[in-house]
Structure formats: structure tokens, C-alpha cells
Design a protein around this motif. Sequence first.
Motif, PDB file in Angstrom:
ATOM      1  N   ALA A 116      39.350  49.270  18.357  1.00 21.64           N
ATOM      2  CA  ALA A 116      39.562  48.024  18.998  1.00 21.64           C
ATOM      3  C   ALA A 116      38.477  47.304  19.870  1.00 21.64           C
ATOM      4  O   ALA A 116      37.827  48.147  20.222  1.00 21.64           O
ATOM      5  CB  ALA A 116      41.017  48.358  20.178  1.00 21.64           C
ATOM      6  N   LEU A 117      38.612  46.207  19.756  1.00 22.55           N
ATOM      7  CA  LEU A 117      37.484  45.338  20.638  1.00 22.55           C
ATOM      8  C   LEU A 117      38.336  44.540  21.473  1.00 22.55           C
ATOM      9  O   LEU A 117      39.107  43.808  21.141  1.00 22.55           O
ATOM     10  CB  LEU A 117      36.741  44.588  19.611  1.00 22.55           C
ATOM     11  CG  LEU A 117      35.661  43.571  20.157  1.00 22.55           C
ATOM     12  CD1 LEU A 117      34.384  44.535  20.699  1.00 22.55           C
ATOM     13  CD2 LEU A 117      34.958  42.830  19.326  1.00 22.55           C
ATOM     14  N   ARG A 161      30.390  41.286  24.866  1.00 20.90           N
ATOM     15  CA  ARG A 161      29.638  40.719  26.004  1.00 20.90           C
ATOM     16  C   ARG A 161      29.332  39.587  25.929  1.00 20.90           C
ATOM     17  O   ARG A 161      28.840  38.893  25.203  1.00 20.90           O
ATOM     18  CB  ARG A 161      28.257  41.972  26.044  1.00 20.90           C
ATOM     19  CG  ARG A 161      28.660  43.153  26.540  1.00 20.90           C
ATOM     20  CD  ARG A 161      27.375  44.076  26.388  1.00 20.90           C
ATOM     21  NE  ARG A 161      27.642  45.080  25.376  1.00 20.90           N
ATOM     22  CZ  ARG A 161      27.172  45.596  24.338  1.00 20.90           C
ATOM     23  NH1 ARG A 161      26.474  44.599  23.708  1.00 20.90           N
ATOM     24  NH2 ARG A 161      27.311  46.515  23.674  1.00 20.90           N
ATOM     25  N   GLN A 162      29.420  38.833  27.194  1.00 19.38           N
ATOM     26  CA  GLN A 162      28.973  37.414  27.112  1.00 19.38           C
ATOM     27  C   GLN A 162      27.825  37.246  28.102  1.00 19.38           C
ATOM     28  O   GLN A 162      27.974  37.805  29.358  1.00 19.38           O
ATOM     29  CB  GLN A 162      30.103  36.563  27.334  1.00 19.38           C
ATOM     30  CG  GLN A 162      31.049  36.362  26.279  1.00 19.38           C
ATOM     31  CD  GLN A 162      30.608  36.085  25.029  1.00 19.38           C
ATOM     32  OE1 GLN A 162      29.516  35.503  24.652  1.00 19.38           O
ATOM     33  NE2 GLN A 162      31.454  35.938  24.034  1.00 19.38           N
ATOM     34  N   ARG A 189      28.765  33.295  19.366  1.00 17.08           N
ATOM     35  CA  ARG A 189      27.533  34.546  18.826  1.00 17.08           C
ATOM     36  C   ARG A 189      28.027  35.853  19.375  1.00 17.08           C
ATOM     37  O   ARG A 189      27.514  36.948  18.969  1.00 17.08           O
ATOM     38  CB  ARG A 189      26.278  33.808  19.242  1.00 17.08           C
ATOM     39  CG  ARG A 189      25.837  32.953  18.446  1.00 17.08           C
ATOM     40  CD  ARG A 189      24.210  32.411  18.697  1.00 17.08           C
ATOM     41  NE  ARG A 189      24.064  31.919  20.074  1.00 17.08           N
ATOM     42  CZ  ARG A 189      24.266  30.624  20.594  1.00 17.08           C
ATOM     43  NH1 ARG A 189      24.718  29.775  19.563  1.00 17.08           N
ATOM     44  NH2 ARG A 189      24.103  30.230  21.613  1.00 17.08           N
ATOM     45  N   GLY A 190      28.385  35.719  20.650  1.00 15.20           N
ATOM     46  CA  GLY A 190      28.772  37.118  21.181  1.00 15.20           C
ATOM     47  C   GLY A 190      29.914  37.957  20.512  1.00 15.20           C
ATOM     48  O   GLY A 190      29.878  39.091  20.423  1.00 15.20           O
ATOM     49  N   LEU A 191      30.815  37.248  20.399  1.00 10.91           N
ATOM     50  CA  LEU A 191      31.876  38.081  19.413  1.00 10.91           C
ATOM     51  C   LEU A 191      31.481  38.480  18.001  1.00 10.91           C
ATOM     52  O   LEU A 191      31.625  39.578  17.788  1.00 10.91           O
ATOM     53  CB  LEU A 191      33.170  36.999  19.361  1.00 10.91           C
ATOM     54  CG  LEU A 191      34.289  37.518  18.414  1.00 10.91           C
ATOM     55  CD1 LEU A 191      34.651  38.870  19.004  1.00 10.91           C
ATOM     56  CD2 LEU A 191      35.492  36.467  18.570  1.00 10.91           C
ATOM     57  N   GLU A 244      28.809  45.033  15.347  1.00  4.23           N
ATOM     58  CA  GLU A 244      28.365  46.622  15.484  1.00  4.23           C
ATOM     59  C   GLU A 244      29.682  47.688  15.388  1.00  4.23           C
ATOM     60  O   GLU A 244      29.487  48.808  15.664  1.00  4.23           O
ATOM     61  CB  GLU A 244      28.049  46.638  17.119  1.00  4.23           C
ATOM     62  CG  GLU A 244      26.769  45.875  17.438  1.00  4.23           C
ATOM     63  CD  GLU A 244      26.472  45.720  19.042  1.00  4.23           C
ATOM     64  OE1 GLU A 244      27.407  46.163  19.751  1.00  4.23           O
ATOM     65  OE2 GLU A 244      25.522  45.169  19.128  1.00  4.23           O
ATOM     66  N   GLN A 245      30.932  46.753  15.449  1.00  6.19           N
ATOM     67  CA  GLN A 245      32.126  47.604  15.272  1.00  6.19           C
ATOM     68  C   GLN A 245      32.337  48.259  14.001  1.00  6.19           C
ATOM     69  O   GLN A 245      32.091  47.800  12.851  1.00  6.19           O
ATOM     70  CB  GLN A 245      33.237  46.836  15.556  1.00  6.19           C
ATOM     71  CG  GLN A 245      33.399  46.447  16.956  1.00  6.19           C
ATOM     72  CD  GLN A 245      34.181  47.483  17.746  1.00  6.19           C
ATOM     73  OE1 GLN A 245      33.483  48.066  18.674  1.00  6.19           O
ATOM     74  NE2 GLN A 245      35.338  47.729  17.641  1.00  6.19           N
ATOM     75  N   PRO A 246      32.924  49.478  13.882  1.00  4.68           N
ATOM     76  CA  PRO A 246      33.235  50.140  12.630  1.00  4.68           C
ATOM     77  C   PRO A 246      34.416  49.071  12.015  1.00  4.68           C
ATOM     78  O   PRO A 246      35.162  48.554  12.945  1.00  4.68           O
ATOM     79  CB  PRO A 246      34.049  51.506  12.964  1.00  4.68           C
ATOM     80  CG  PRO A 246      33.486  51.999  14.600  1.00  4.68           C
ATOM     81  CD  PRO A 246      33.230  50.420  15.014  1.00  4.68           C
TER      82      PRO A 246
END
Length: 186
Positions: free
Chosen positions: A13-14, A42-43, A56-58, A64-66
Amino acid sequence: MVGRNVAGGGAVALIVPGIGDSGPRHWQTLWMRHHPHWRRVRQRDWDHPLLEEWLRGLDAAMVEQPQPTVLIAHSMGCLLVAHWAQRSSLPVRAALLVAPPDPAEPAFPLTAQGFQTTPTVTLRFPSLVVASSDDPFGSIAYARRCAEQWGSTFVNVGAAGHINAESGHGDWPAGLVLLDGLLKSS
């Protein structure tokens, strides 16, 4: 509680907060305490959202997420996910979209730049829009329209405010049940 590999297939999860980054008593933050392997977008500035910067943050967090990832969005985070889905082809397992705010409402933050329209694209992944009948930031009719436009399942949780810490939701166990159901059906 939803476990490390959330229901049905090993997605991780993100967390996608809205304005203010969902403070320490918000259910998104509390869920992360129970699932330290979950990540959070992160923003640079959580109080003055700029659509292009937040996109861009999302995108950086997703890279970076699996894969595939489950997106868990609240408020402005819902609009961010819908805008991002129009541009990205990264795999998403599913999205829980809670309390989307209506840019036409007087309560919509004037500091939000680029969020003045609601994307009308059908999301390419299973999604669930969860809304409250007395949300000061968006009517139940608006949330239902979002669900229809995005191809999402819609859930009205009744009079629940903005479904956040201020409306008394704490760790929101009913939300985890909704998330589990979404993932089992996807």
C-alpha cells in the motif's frame, strides 16, 4: 487488520494524503502504524497543493514501490490519484478513494492550484469511492458522479463528516473492511 500482503495477491500500500498530510490522529497515519511497511507519498508543501508538483511526488513514490501497488487516498489525494491515472501507466492493484472534495464547493481550499477540475477519465484499475452524506468539502451527489466517471464502486457511509480525525474516525476499522473487500474483488 489488513496484513503485510493485503488481501488477495501480495500488493503493498501507498498512502496518498490530502491537504495537511493527514495528521497523527488521522486513520491513514494510524493504519501506517499498524503496517510499517506501507509507504506514504511525500510532498514539499502539504498546505499549498500544486497539481504538477504533487503529480511528480506521487509518481516518484510509485516508482519506488513494489508493483502492483494499492493506493489509499483521502480528500485532495483522491483528485490527485485521478489526475495521475490519466498520465501514468504504472501498474496499480486498486485504489481506495475516500471523501473526494468538490472544487466547486466554497470550502475547497483556495491554496490548491491546478485542482479546479475533476478528471472524468475511467480509471484503469479497480477502485472504490467512499463518501459521507454530510461532508463539508463535497456532496454525496458529487462523490457519486466521481465514482460513475472513474468507473468506481460507490459506498455512502452515511453522516460521517469528512471521514477524518476531526469527524471522530480514529483508526476507522470500517475503512479496513472496505479496503479488504475491494482487494478481494480485484
